[in-house]
Design an enzyme around this catalytic site. Structure first.
Site, mmCIF file in Angstrom:
data_model
loop_
_atom_site.group_PDB
_atom_site.id
_atom_site.type_symbol
_atom_site.label_atom_id
_atom_site.label_comp_id
_atom_site.label_asym_id
_atom_site.label_seq_id
_atom_site.Cartn_x
_atom_site.Cartn_y
_atom_site.Cartn_z
ATOM 1 N N HIS B 26 0.858 -1.188 0.000
ATOM 2 C CA HIS B 26 0.000 0.000 0.000
ATOM 3 C C HIS B 26 0.895 1.239 0.000
ATOM 4 C CE1 HIS B 26 0.360 0.644 4.460
ATOM 5 N NE2 HIS B 26 0.590 -0.650 4.424
ATOM 6 N N MET B 27 0.299 2.392 0.226
ATOM 7 C CA MET B 27 1.062 3.610 -0.044
ATOM 8 C C MET B 27 2.315 3.777 0.812
ATOM 9 S SD MET B 27 -0.356 7.432 -0.530
ATOM 10 C CE MET B 27 -1.447 6.981 -1.854
#
Lengths: 157, 108
Positions: B26-27
């Protein structure tokens, strides 16, 4: 995953009233709440959590877009709202430029894969200059909805 | 892992890594990846079965949607390619982005 699978079109805001980051996040969370997507009495907590996450590291990825997000038990599926600001908002973006399109994403706590799929879709399109430009030029919620639906049909937009 | 030398300066290194942390790429992990990749001069390309992206661009890395268990190919081209590949492999597989693996989560 497609935009239509997770974007709440009712919660799209063609022109954000807020001129600052926290205000824009609160406005988008309130919009999702009003559309009935966040359960009962969760919106304040969710807004606080998104802002806290944003303070840890900006989701302003550059090129005028930001993707604030958080996981919360209020949602069973990924849900997103989109807000536009013609004046631009300071999101402490990586490229230090103002943000004109804010995509707020709330993801379930127990399904990290769904969150990744939604993000993949968002960035696949935000990569495209044409898509960013069309999004910025949209003036109504209807225009934004039809742009997203068109993007779902045409992956190169 | 192979290291080939096309010319004196052109070093190409490739390796395959598996995403180990439960939440996948994810980010935040993607940012860590991009930060490490940017410490090197070589070009870094990351591919899954469908697409290849620039390992130094956060937007492009977010497009990989690499879930836990996904295998990614990391390719580095340039004088410090070997160092870059080693550092990135360590980040993904040994440090797993300082996040829990599915096994860690069960223990809790």
């Amino acid at each position: 995953m497609k935009f239509a699978d997770f974007v709440c079109f009712e919660a799209v805001i063609p022109e954000l009233k807020a001129g600052d980051r926290d205000g824009a996040i609160e406005e988008l969370v309130a919009s999702l709440d009003k559309a009935g997507r966040l359960g009962k009495n969760n919106s304040q907590e969710i807004a606080r959590a998104v802002i806290k996450r944003e303070k840890e590291a900006s989701t302003g990825m550059g090129k005028g877009v930001a993707v604030p997000h958080v996981k919360h038990q209020a949602v069973k599926d990924v849900v997103a709202a989109i807000g536009q600001s013609s004046a631009g908002i300071d999101f402490c973006a990586l490229d230090k430029r103002l943000v004109y399109s804010v995509i707020l994403i709330i993801s379930p706590v127990d399904n990290p894969d769904k969150h990744l799929q939604a993000m993949e879709n968002v960035f696949k399109h935000l990569q495209q200059e044409k898509f960013r430009k069309f999004l910025r030029q949209s003036r109504t919620a209807e225009q934004i909805e039809s742009l997203l639906r068109e993007a779902d049909e045409n992956p190169f937009l | 892992m192979q290291a080939g030398q096309n010319s004196l300066e052109k070093v190409v290194c490739e390796t395959e890594v598996e995403i180990k942390n439960a939440d996948g790429l994810h980010m935040r992990p993607a940012m860590q990846f991009v930060d490490v990749a940017n410490q090197f001069d070589c070009d870094v390309t990351v591919s899954n079965s469908e697409t290849s992206v620039d390992g130094k661009s956060i937007m492009q890395m977010s497009m990989l949607a690499a879930t836990c268990g996904t295998k990614l190919k990391i390719k580095a081209e340039g004088a410090d390619a070997q160092k870059a590949v080693d550092a990135l492999q360590e980040l993904v597989e040994e440090k797993h982005f300082d996040e829990p693996t599915p096994r860690d989560q069960k223990k809790r």
